[in-house]
Design a protein around this motif. Structure first.
Motif, PDB file in Angstrom:
ATOM      1  N   ALA A 107       0.842  -1.200   0.000  1.00 49.95           N
ATOM      2  CA  ALA A 107       0.000   0.000   0.000  1.00 49.95           C
ATOM      3  C   ALA A 107       0.874   1.246   0.000  1.00 49.95           C
ATOM      4  CB  ALA A 107      -0.925   0.001   1.219  1.00 49.95           C
ATOM      5  N   ALA A 108       1.960   1.211   0.804  1.00 49.03           N
ATOM      6  CA  ALA A 108       2.858   2.364   0.876  1.00 49.03           C
ATOM      7  C   ALA A 108       3.454   2.651  -0.494  1.00 49.03           C
ATOM      8  CB  ALA A 108       3.956   2.102   1.891  1.00 49.03           C
ATOM      9  N   ALA A 109       3.834   1.573  -1.202  1.00 46.65           N
ATOM     10  CA  ALA A 109       4.450   1.769  -2.524  1.00 46.65           C
ATOM     11  C   ALA A 109       3.466   2.409  -3.500  1.00 46.65           C
ATOM     12  CB  ALA A 109       4.940   0.434  -3.056  1.00 46.65           C
ATOM     13  N   VAL A 110       2.208   1.924  -3.500  1.00 46.04           N
ATOM     14  CA  VAL A 110       1.217   2.473  -4.432  1.00 46.04           C
ATOM     15  C   VAL A 110       0.933   3.943  -4.103  1.00 46.04           C
ATOM     16  CG1 VAL A 110      -1.122   2.278  -5.341  1.00 46.04           C
ATOM     17  CG2 VAL A 110       0.165   0.210  -4.776  1.00 46.04           C
ATOM     18  N   ALA A 120       2.806   6.054  -2.488  1.00 48.02           N
ATOM     19  CA  ALA A 120       3.953   6.941  -2.711  1.00 48.02           C
ATOM     20  C   ALA A 120       3.993   7.396  -4.167  1.00 48.02           C
ATOM     21  CB  ALA A 120       5.236   6.219  -2.332  1.00 48.02           C
ATOM     22  N   LYS A 121       3.464   6.532  -5.047  1.00 49.75           N
ATOM     23  CA  LYS A 121       3.453   6.902  -6.469  1.00 49.75           C
ATOM     24  C   LYS A 121       2.487   8.041  -6.740  1.00 49.75           C
ATOM     25  CE  LYS A 121       2.603   3.252  -8.779  1.00 49.75           C
ATOM     26  NZ  LYS A 121       2.462   2.038  -9.558  1.00 49.75           N
ATOM     27  N   HIS A 122       1.382   8.056  -5.994  1.00 50.07           N
ATOM     28  CA  HIS A 122       0.327   9.018  -6.286  1.00 50.07           C
ATOM     29  C   HIS A 122       0.387  10.282  -5.467  1.00 50.07           C
ATOM     30  CE1 HIS A 122      -1.935   6.536  -9.054  1.00 50.07           C
ATOM     31  NE2 HIS A 122      -1.690   5.503  -8.274  1.00 50.07           N
ATOM     32  N   PHE A 123       0.895  10.194  -4.266  1.00 45.35           N
ATOM     33  CA  PHE A 123       0.811  11.345  -3.360  1.00 45.35           C
ATOM     34  C   PHE A 123       2.188  11.707  -2.844  1.00 45.35           C
ATOM     35  CE2 PHE A 123      -3.062   8.770  -2.962  1.00 45.35           C
ATOM     36  CZ  PHE A 123      -3.988   9.665  -3.478  1.00 45.35           C
ATOM     37  N   PRO A 124       2.432  13.011  -2.620  1.00 46.44           N
ATOM     38  CA  PRO A 124       3.728  13.416  -2.062  1.00 46.44           C
ATOM     39  C   PRO A 124       3.884  12.876  -0.636  1.00 46.44           C
ATOM     40  CG  PRO A 124       2.204  15.274  -2.157  1.00 46.44           C
ATOM     41  CD  PRO A 124       1.562  14.155  -2.895  1.00 46.44           C
ATOM     42  N   ALA A 125       5.133  12.826  -0.166  1.00 49.74           N
ATOM     43  CA  ALA A 125       5.424  12.218   1.128  1.00 49.74           C
ATOM     44  C   ALA A 125       4.639  12.893   2.246  1.00 49.74           C
ATOM     45  CB  ALA A 125       6.921  12.309   1.408  1.00 49.74           C
ATOM     46  N   SER A 126       4.374  14.182   2.070  1.00 53.06           N
ATOM     47  CA  SER A 126       3.717  14.921   3.143  1.00 53.06           C
ATOM     48  C   SER A 126       2.205  14.724   3.137  1.00 53.06           C
ATOM     49  CB  SER A 126       4.030  16.406   2.981  1.00 53.06           C
ATOM     50  OG  SER A 126       3.536  16.848   1.732  1.00 53.06           O
ATOM     51  N   ASP A 127       1.661  13.959   2.154  1.00 52.45           N
ATOM     52  CA  ASP A 127       0.210  13.830   2.066  1.00 52.45           C
ATOM     53  C   ASP A 127      -0.325  12.959   3.206  1.00 52.45           C
ATOM     54  OD1 ASP A 127      -2.063  14.254  -0.187  1.00 52.45           O
ATOM     55  OD2 ASP A 127      -2.393  12.367   0.924  1.00 52.45           O
ATOM     56  N   TRP A 128      -1.542  13.281   3.647  1.00 54.33           N
ATOM     57  CA  TRP A 128      -2.098  12.531   4.783  1.00 54.33           C
ATOM     58  C   TRP A 128      -2.306  11.057   4.469  1.00 54.33           C
ATOM     59  CZ3 TRP A 128      -6.645   9.887   4.378  1.00 54.33           C
ATOM     60  CH2 TRP A 128      -7.493  10.247   3.331  1.00 54.33           C
ATOM     61  N   ARG A 129      -2.456  10.729   3.188  1.00 50.68           N
ATOM     62  CA  ARG A 129      -2.661   9.317   2.862  1.00 50.68           C
ATOM     63  C   ARG A 129      -1.412   8.504   3.192  1.00 50.68           C
ATOM     64  NH1 ARG A 129      -4.894  12.556  -0.530  1.00 50.68           N
ATOM     65  NH2 ARG A 129      -7.112  12.453  -0.985  1.00 50.68           N
ATOM     66  N   ASN A 130      -0.244   9.162   3.041  1.00 46.51           N
ATOM     67  CA  ASN A 130       0.976   8.481   3.483  1.00 46.51           C
ATOM     68  C   ASN A 130       1.069   8.467   4.993  1.00 46.51           C
ATOM     69  OD1 ASN A 130       1.920   7.771   0.901  1.00 46.51           O
ATOM     70  ND2 ASN A 130       2.529   9.903   0.558  1.00 46.51           N
ATOM     71  N   ALA A 131       0.496   9.509   5.626  1.00 44.25           N
ATOM     72  CA  ALA A 131       0.447   9.521   7.093  1.00 44.25           C
ATOM     73  C   ALA A 131      -0.413   8.366   7.593  1.00 44.25           C
ATOM     74  CB  ALA A 131      -0.095  10.849   7.584  1.00 44.25           C
ATOM     75  N   GLU A 132      -1.472   8.052   6.833  1.00 39.30           N
ATOM     76  CA  GLU A 132      -2.316   6.924   7.217  1.00 39.30           C
ATOM     77  C   GLU A 132      -1.490   5.629   7.227  1.00 39.30           C
ATOM     78  OE1 GLU A 132      -5.456   5.848   4.520  1.00 39.30           O
ATOM     79  OE2 GLU A 132      -6.660   4.964   6.136  1.00 39.30           O
ATOM     80  N   ILE A 133      -0.638   5.501   6.208  1.00 39.23           N
ATOM     81  CA  ILE A 133       0.250   4.333   6.155  1.00 39.23           C
ATOM     82  C   ILE A 133       1.185   4.317   7.362  1.00 39.23           C
ATOM     83  CG2 ILE A 133       2.092   3.220   4.818  1.00 39.23           C
ATOM     84  CD1 ILE A 133      -0.440   3.018   3.312  1.00 39.23           C
ATOM     85  N   GLU A 134       1.719   5.523   7.639  1.00 43.73           N
ATOM     86  CA  GLU A 134       2.644   5.632   8.766  1.00 43.73           C
ATOM     87  C   GLU A 134       1.952   5.225  10.075  1.00 43.73           C
ATOM     88  OE1 GLU A 134       4.288   9.521   9.186  1.00 43.73           O
ATOM     89  OE2 GLU A 134       6.179   8.777  10.001  1.00 43.73           O
TER      90      GLU A 134
END
Lengths: 173, 979
Positions: free
Chosen positions: B907-910, B912-926
């Protein structure tokens, strides 16, 4: 066109004068080459000749007509400037005369702001505005205007001075 | 200074007083006048300063005034017009400037001669002349005429048009340079005659034929240029049918006929004279009055001495390119007939001259000898008198059909013929190339609006003609998407037809059909249904199969717009089943329409099959680079988008868009839509930075084309709102979506399917923004509306899932499960459903199940979603990451740490392709990683990650958010040292 303050007959003349001025100006422009100038005073007088019969039917004297035509001339010039602005996408400015000062110290003013200031002057004192129209926009000499207005030239100059300081103050704000 | 009027009333008399006073007493006077009023004093001092500066407004305005009126012609040349980049000026005339230009967008190489009007826009006669030229070129589509390619207006509204740029050399020069044989020379002149004859058939007289306007290109084809002083024949005075208004200037004396030099009316015979003069030059080596024809006065004198001697005599005295004996006889006759001073004795038109040249080449006897020219000219007049009489009935400039079509002058047939001829011509202007290529531009619109305005006046005594015109104008307005004017005109046509022929008039059915479509475009679906029902009632008694198929197709369209998809499907199936005998292009458009219906029902396979079939039919007919093919490609792309395959859709969109850019004007509804589609694909691929500027361009273009309240504007705003949701810019997205809801509601009511869809979107945005109360109110009202409408199960299910998610956000997972179960039950009854939609439902369900502690079924549903997404190859779609997150949460709930870790990684890999690192969707992964770390008892790592995720989430989503709550809970737990 600011015809709201004119009675219907004058408004009609105003519209006719506007069209006629535009037509003549265009013709003159076609005739003139790039370095020539267009004599706006001549335009206004020619308009008078052309519209004379029409004007007589609405019982308007020459003085009254010339005042209206001068105002129409202002409108023609301003509209023209506006179109120029639309074309060039930048504001057209006019450099104030600078007989004594160096060119750098002379402020430039915006022709559209001048138009706005003229509208304010009309609201304040229609006579002052008329003097500016006749002198500035249709380029008539003071003695001609004085004769038209039926006042001594000296009185006319006083009016002009008031109008001028008003416009300068408005434009420098 | 900005002084109020009251203040001025006080200031001016004081100023006057002071300025009149002697300078040395001023100071004292000022003190006296302003005692105790320092502000007044300051102002007066300022005024005196300004006055003293000696600045003279009068003088500077005077300079400006005199200059200003002159500078119109000195504006710098444009650098770009429409899709064309200006290369250099080719020339300037009284009317306009001509530039060499090339495609600016680099789509393909093409050079054009681009003409821009120079006169002021309110110089009506200049504009009319300019547009006349454009209109003539639009009518003249002939290989020997440098035709019209494009047209538009520049930023200040001046019209321009682009013509083929001919690189060639003047005809006589070409003959000399290539040492052309007699046959070759004659064939070149025949080609000129053909092109001019074509113009004559379209009632255009060139009026300025001369070598510099007849260039021979590299392929040896002569091309006519410069219709700048050409005239329509239609404005002819009755006594002389083939005369046009006089061209008073710009003529070239050496090729000008006596009537042109005299300033008399010109006709087709004037062009014949000019061709004759060129023929004379090409055969005899010089012009008829060579040496005394540079000035008008000299040319008039030379002509006054008589007609030129036979060209063979000239060749005898001054040996030229052709031997005198070859010229003697027939060629002498042809040349001198063309050059007769009396127009009535010349060939009547270029076709006749061309015929005799052909006759000479093939050894047939000449017309000029069989029939005296005068006799032929008389016959010509007789043949054309009817056309001339009829042209008086025509609206301004609208009759220009072939005279030959009007041969029989039975009075009874006059009106009918005129109606058809004029109408066809009018429609030809817009249909000639393709109706979609016309645009809402000053030139065409000026023409149509003027015709519409003149309708009543011009045709007071011809109600049938008026009805036909009103219909034609209505159709044209419809093609131009000016639906309000279209409605007015069509209604007028209908009234006129009914007044003449009764309510059931067969002629009213076609009007009713277009009216129904127009009304539907305006969102008046009820009235549209009524109009179509009237058409069907009439057609059921009279019409042929084509009309009945049209009725069915439009009815299907209306049903689809009303959201009655089953009915739409039945109607369009019926239309296609009875369309076997219709032309393939009609069948293709029907297939297209069925594809739309199928797509609306979620039957993507059916939709794609129909679209491919239509595409094949179009390609078979006209090749690849047509608007129809482009439209179908874009439809195909849209279908791929619906399957979630944005990467597959992008190249198809680009291909279709490229054709649109080549073939459509620079501003056009279809172009805007195609751009919007491309932007949507880019956004879905995670390239929102590329997508946003395209959307904004599209939006600006559509607002210029349609104003604010229009379906296309709503669609673009919707897509743009979706883009902002993707970027977590919820406030922006909410404002836009509210605007979308407003537009749809105004257009077609709050319960229209599109209004409902946009209201659902609004509810989702409100929820994501954290405004749960608003979201609940919005979504509940949408749900109630869906439940009251038929055929809305899929939409209803989607709405239920959104409400379920809202319940979950509000900490009520059990309530959420009720919603999701109902949604799943509804979807179970639907055979064909967009897999993305089905997957999204499963993901929402799974997430609520995990929240409710039902890990096993949550995992099952997440896996089902992933399987569906795999089946449509949506592995790189953001939805795929959502499903992986759902699976990870389920696995976490089941304490399957190893599986959850793997899911989170993918999920993190997908994401990361779509959203910048600072996006909340990556925060959800975190946050998920923090949960995993906590499960592994890696407390420090868990706290660091959770705190970082919490901060990002609060920054982007605000505090009112379930993920923030989750992060806080985790932190509290870990800080307290709980397991």
């Amino acid at each position: 066109m600011p015809t709201h303050s004119l009675d219907p007959a004058s408004a009609d003349v105003y519209a006719a004068a506007y069209d006629e001025l535009l037509r003549i100006a265009r013709r003159e422009r076609r005739k003139a080459n790039a370095s020539a100038t267009v004599n706006t005073t001549a335009l206004v007088h020619e308009t008078w000749l052309k519209l004379r019969s029409h004007i007589e039917t609405v019982d308007l004297d020459r003085t009254h007509f010339l005042a209206i035509a001068a105002r129409a001339m202002r409108q023609v010039l301003i509209d023209h400037a506006r179109r120029g602005i639309a074309r060039k996408r930048e504001h057209l400015s006019v450099t104030l005369d600078h007989a004594d000062d160096g060119p750098d110290s002379t402020p430039a003013f915006d022709i559209l702001e001048l138009d706005a200031a003229m509208r304010r002057l009309e609201g304040l004192d229609a006579r002052l505005a008329r003097v500016v129209d006749l002198h500035v926009f249709s380029g008539m000499e003071f003695h001609e205007i004085a004769t038209l207005e039926g006042i001594p030239e000296r009185s006319l100059f006083r009016l002009w001075r008031n109008a001028r300081v008003f416009l300068l103050a408005e434009l420098s704000s | 200074m900005n002084i109020r009027n009251e203040d001025w009333r006080e200031l001016l008399p004081l100023f006057e007083h002071l300025s009149e006073a002697a300078p040395d007493t001023r100071e004292h006077l000022l003190d006296e006048l302003t005692r105790g009023r320092p502000q007044l004093r300051a102002r007066l001092l300022q005024l005196l300063d300004l006055d003293a500066c000696g600045q003279s407004i009068a003088h500077s305005v005077a300079q400006w005034r005199e200059r200003l009126l002159l500078d119109a012609d000195q504006t710098p040349p444009p650098t770009r017009l429409g899709p064309w980049r200006i290369v250099r000026e080719l020339g300037a005339g009284g009317m306009g400037q001509v530039f060499l230009a090339e495609r600016a967008d680099g789509t393909y190489e093409q050079k054009v001669a681009l003409k821009l009007i120079r006169a002021e826009l309110n110089d009506e006669s200049a504009i009319r002349r300019f547009l006349d030229e454009r209109r003539m070129l639009a009518v003249l589509d002939h290989p020997g005429i440098a035709g019209l390619i494009d047209g538009g207006v520049d930023e200040s509204g001046r019209p321009w048009f682009a013509m083929h740029h001919v690189e060639g050399i003047p005809l006589p020069e070409y003959c000399t340079k290539h040492q052309a044989s007699l046959d070759e020379r004659l064939r070149l002149l025949i080609a000129v005659c053909d092109a001019v004859a074509y113009a004559h058939r379209h009632f255009v007289v060139h009026c300025d034929l001369k070598p510099s306007n007849v260039l021979v290109d590299a392929s040896g084809q002569p091309q006519l240029l410069d219709f700048g002083i050409a005239r329509w024949l239609e404005r002819a005075p009755l006594p002389d049918p083939h005369s046009a208004t006089t061209a008073t200037h710009a003529l070239t004396p050496g090729y000008a006929s006596p009537e042109q030099l005299a300033g008399e009316p010109l006709g087709t015979t004037s062009d014949v004279y000019a061709i004759g003069a060129m023929l004379h030059e090409v055969l005899g080596g010089q012009r008829p009055y060579a040496g005394s024809d540079t000035r008008v006065a000299d040319a008039v004198q030379a002509q006054a001495r008589g007609e030129p001697p036979a060209v063979s005599l000239l060749a005898q005295q001054h040996p030229g390119p052709v031997a005198p004996r070859q010229l003697r006889g027939d060629l002498d006759t042809i040349v001198s007939t063309a050059l007769r001073h009396d127009p009535a004795q010349r060939y009547p038109d270029a076709a006749a001259l061309g015929d005799d040249l052909r006759a000479f080449l093939s050894g047939r006897p000449l017309c000029a000898q069989r029939n005296s020219p005068r006799h032929r000219a008389r016959k010509f007049v007789a043949r054309h008198r009817l056309a001339v009489a009829l042209s008086v009935l025509a609206l301004i400039g609208l009759i220009a059909t072939t005279a030959i079509a009007l041969q029989q002058n039975a009075v009874a047939r006059r009106e009918l013929v005129a109606t058809r001829a004029v109408r066809d011509f009018l429609l030809d202007i817009f249909r000639g190339i393709d109706p979609r290529e016309t645009n809402d531009q000053i030139d065409t619109r000026l023409l149509i609006d003027r015709s519409a305005a003149n309708l009543d006046n011009a045709l007071k005594t011809q109600p049938e003609l008026a009805a036909s015109f009103a219909q034609a104008l209505g159709e044209v307005y419809f093609h131009l998407a000016a639906y309000d004017q279209a409605e007015t005109m069509l209604q007028r046509a209908l009234d006129l037809t009914r007044a003449r022929e009764g309510m059931q008039a067969p002629a009213s059915a076609p009007v009713l059909r277009i009216l129904a479509q127009t009304l539907a475009e305006r969102g008046k679906l009820g009235e549209a249904d009524a109009a179509l029902a009237s058409a069907r009632a009439i057609d059921s008694q009279h019409a042929d199969i084509g009309a009945r198929v049209d009725d069915d197709a439009i009815a299907a369209d209306l049903a689809q717009l009303a959201g009655k998809l089953d009915q739409a499907q039945k109607l369009i199936d019926a239309a296609i089943n009875s369309a076997d005998s219709l032309p393939s292009s009609r069948r293709a458009t029907l297939l297209n329409q069925r594809a739309q219906v199928a797509a609306a029902r979620g039957a993507l396979d059916d939709a794609e099959r129909d679209t491919q079939a239509a595409l094949a039919l179009f390609r078979e007919q006209d090749g690849n680079d047509t608007l129809d093919v482009a439209e179908n490609l874009i439809n195909l792309g849209v279908l791929r988008m619906r399957r979630g395959d944005a990467a597959g859709a992008e190249p198809i969109f680009r291909e279709g868009l490229a054709t649109y850019q080549r073939r459509l004007p620079s501003e056009h509804p279809l172009l805007a839509k195609a751009m919007s589609n491309l932007a949507r694909a880019l956004d879905r691929e995670g390239k929102s930075d590329e997508a946003e500027p395209i959307y904004l361009d599209v939006l600006a273009m559509q607002r210029r084309l349609f104003g604010e309240t229009h379906a296309d504007v709503a669609t673009t705003l919707n897509n743009l709102a979706v883009l902002h949701v993707g970027r977590s810019e919820y406030a922006k997205a909410r404002t836009m979506m509210q605007a979308v809801v407003d537009i749809w509601t105004r257009l077609s009511g709050a319960r229209h399917p599109l209004a409902l869809a946009s209201r659902t979107n609004l509810g989702v945005i409100e929820r994501e923004e954290g405004d749960y109360a608003a979201a609940r109110a919005t979504l509940e009202s949408v749900l109630a509306d869906y439940r009251s409408l038929p055929d809305m199960a899929a939409r209803e299910a989607g709405c239920l899932d959104q409400l379920g998610t809202l319940d979950r956000y509000e900490g009520k997972p059990d309530q959420a499960l009720v919603r999701h179960r109902e949604a799943a039950a509804l979807r179970a009854g639907l055979k064909q459903l967009n897999p993305l939609e089905r997957a999204a439902g499963l993901v929402a369900w799974s997430l609520s199940e995990s929240a409710a502690g039902a890990g096993a079924s949550a995992r099952e549903h997440a896996i089902a979603a992933l399987t569906l997404l795999d089946s449509v190859k949506a592995q790189s779609d953001p939805h795929y990451a959502d499903a992986l997150v759902a699976r990870a949460r389920a696995e976490l709930a089941l304490h399957d740490i190893k599986a959850a870790t793997a899911s989170v990684q993918v999920a993190a890999a997908v994401r990361a392709k779509h959203f910048p690192a600072s996006d909340w969707r990556n925060a959800e992964i975190e946050l998920l990683e923090a949960e995993l770390a906590a499960q592994r008892a890696q407390r420090t790592s868990a706290i660091t990650k959770a705190a970082h995720a919490r901060d990002l989430l609060i920054a982007q989503r605000g505090v009112n958010n379930p993920l923030v709550d989750q992060a806080k809970r985790l932190l509290t737990r870990e800080h307290a040292g709980a397991p």
